[in-house]
Design a protein around this motif. Structure first.
Motif, mmCIF file in Angstrom:
data_model
loop_
_atom_site.group_PDB
_atom_site.id
_atom_site.type_symbol
_atom_site.label_atom_id
_atom_site.label_comp_id
_atom_site.label_asym_id
_atom_site.label_seq_id
_atom_site.Cartn_x
_atom_site.Cartn_y
_atom_site.Cartn_z
ATOM 1 N N ALA A 59 -44.118 33.257 0.090
ATOM 2 C CA ALA A 59 -43.810 32.282 0.763
ATOM 3 C C ALA A 59 -44.871 30.666 0.697
ATOM 4 N N LEU A 60 -43.953 29.542 0.264
ATOM 5 C CA LEU A 60 -43.854 27.762 -0.090
ATOM 6 C C LEU A 60 -43.715 27.357 1.303
ATOM 7 N N PHE A 61 -43.946 26.597 2.291
ATOM 8 C CA PHE A 61 -43.867 26.774 3.495
ATOM 9 C C PHE A 61 -44.080 24.927 3.961
ATOM 10 N N SER A 62 -43.541 23.969 4.400
ATOM 11 C CA SER A 62 -43.654 22.966 4.995
ATOM 12 C C SER A 62 -43.142 22.814 6.189
ATOM 13 N N SER A 63 -43.721 22.515 7.149
ATOM 14 C CA SER A 63 -42.797 22.581 8.000
ATOM 15 C C SER A 63 -43.757 20.592 8.786
ATOM 16 N N ASN A 64 -43.746 19.795 7.811
ATOM 17 C CA ASN A 64 -43.520 18.521 8.278
ATOM 18 C C ASN A 64 -43.032 17.487 8.969
ATOM 19 N N PRO A 65 -43.575 17.661 10.329
ATOM 20 C CA PRO A 65 -42.254 16.932 11.398
ATOM 21 C C PRO A 65 -42.585 15.967 11.067
ATOM 22 N N ASP A 66 -43.093 15.138 9.777
ATOM 23 C CA ASP A 66 -42.144 13.462 9.547
ATOM 24 C C ASP A 66 -41.135 13.399 8.644
ATOM 25 N N GLU A 67 -41.078 14.641 8.035
ATOM 26 C CA GLU A 67 -39.572 14.471 7.030
ATOM 27 C C GLU A 67 -38.387 15.054 7.965
ATOM 28 N N PRO A 68 -37.681 14.208 7.138
ATOM 29 C CA PRO A 68 -36.124 15.046 8.009
ATOM 30 C C PRO A 68 -36.290 16.475 8.013
ATOM 31 N N GLY A 69 -35.956 17.015 9.580
ATOM 32 C CA GLY A 69 -35.105 18.412 9.617
ATOM 33 C C GLY A 69 -33.865 18.744 8.872
ATOM 34 N N ARG A 70 -33.340 20.122 9.178
ATOM 35 C CA ARG A 70 -32.031 20.564 9.044
ATOM 36 C C ARG A 70 -31.333 19.894 10.036
ATOM 37 N N MET A 89 -45.855 39.867 3.462
ATOM 38 C CA MET A 89 -45.971 38.658 2.779
ATOM 39 C C MET A 89 -47.407 37.487 3.057
ATOM 40 N N VAL A 90 -47.573 36.722 2.203
ATOM 41 C CA VAL A 90 -48.353 35.696 2.268
ATOM 42 C C VAL A 90 -47.584 34.526 2.276
ATOM 43 N N ALA A 91 -47.591 33.616 3.476
ATOM 44 C CA ALA A 91 -47.535 32.133 3.360
ATOM 45 C C ALA A 91 -48.496 31.132 2.785
ATOM 46 N N PHE A 92 -48.267 29.692 2.296
ATOM 47 C CA PHE A 92 -48.969 29.386 1.525
ATOM 48 C C PHE A 92 -48.605 27.904 2.174
ATOM 49 N N GLU A 93 -49.292 26.558 2.987
ATOM 50 C CA GLU A 93 -48.849 25.712 3.115
ATOM 51 C C GLU A 93 -48.717 24.601 2.229
ATOM 52 N N ALA A 94 -47.681 24.056 2.424
ATOM 53 C CA ALA A 94 -47.518 22.804 1.466
ATOM 54 C C ALA A 94 -47.823 21.745 2.222
ATOM 55 N N ARG A 95 -47.142 20.407 1.171
ATOM 56 C CA ARG A 95 -47.801 19.223 2.292
ATOM 57 C C ARG A 95 -46.656 18.796 3.064
#
Length: 138
Positions: A125-136, A72-78
């Motif tokens: 995969a398209l992912f974001s792990s932006n700490p400024d957004e609400p988490g799960r 798999m190839v993952a690309f990070e989104a904003r």
């Protein structure tokens, strides 16, 4: 550091439609070379590249392309919104859903991801792990 990633495809035009639906929004510029596709992150003069190039090519051996099991190839989104938007754009451009955007219990509380298959079957995969957004958990 990874310099580039290559996926094999049999239909370059179909692959271009799929990858051009989301990679330019992530900052990649399309360059065509001898019928193949090269998605290159822009580099400012005097700076070195920070992301790997992404190549879409017909296999050199002339045999049909095949997607690797577990590859798999993952690309990070904003942010999470961009993950949703780009996942939808890639589906509209011929991709197949492998997992709607959302949080996954197996990963950290801020890891928001959507999974796709390109028209050849390569997993993306398209992912974001932006700490400024609400988490799960928030």
């Amino acid at each position: 550091m990874i310099a580039y990633v290559t996926v094999g495809v049999d239909d370059i035009a179909l692959a271009e439609r799929f990858y051009s639906a989301f990679l330019p929004a992530l900052g990649y510029e399309l360059e065509e070379y001898q019928g193949d596709l090269s998605y290159i992150p822009p580099v400012q003069p005097g700076q070195s590249s920070v992301s790997p190039d992404f190549y879409v090519k017909a296999p050199f051996d002339g045999r049909p392309a095949g997607a690797g099991n577990g590859t798999m190839v993952a690309f990070e989104a904003r942010n999470q919104s961009q993950v949703r938007d780009l996942h939808a754009a890639a589906l509209a451009a011929g991709g197949n859903d492998e997992g709607q955007p959302g949080f996954r219990a197996s990963y950290g509380p801020n890891f928001y991801v959507g999974y796709l298959r390109d028209p050849q079957g390569n997993k993306i995969a398209l992912f974001s792990s932006n700490p400024d957004e609400p988490g799960r958990d928030g």
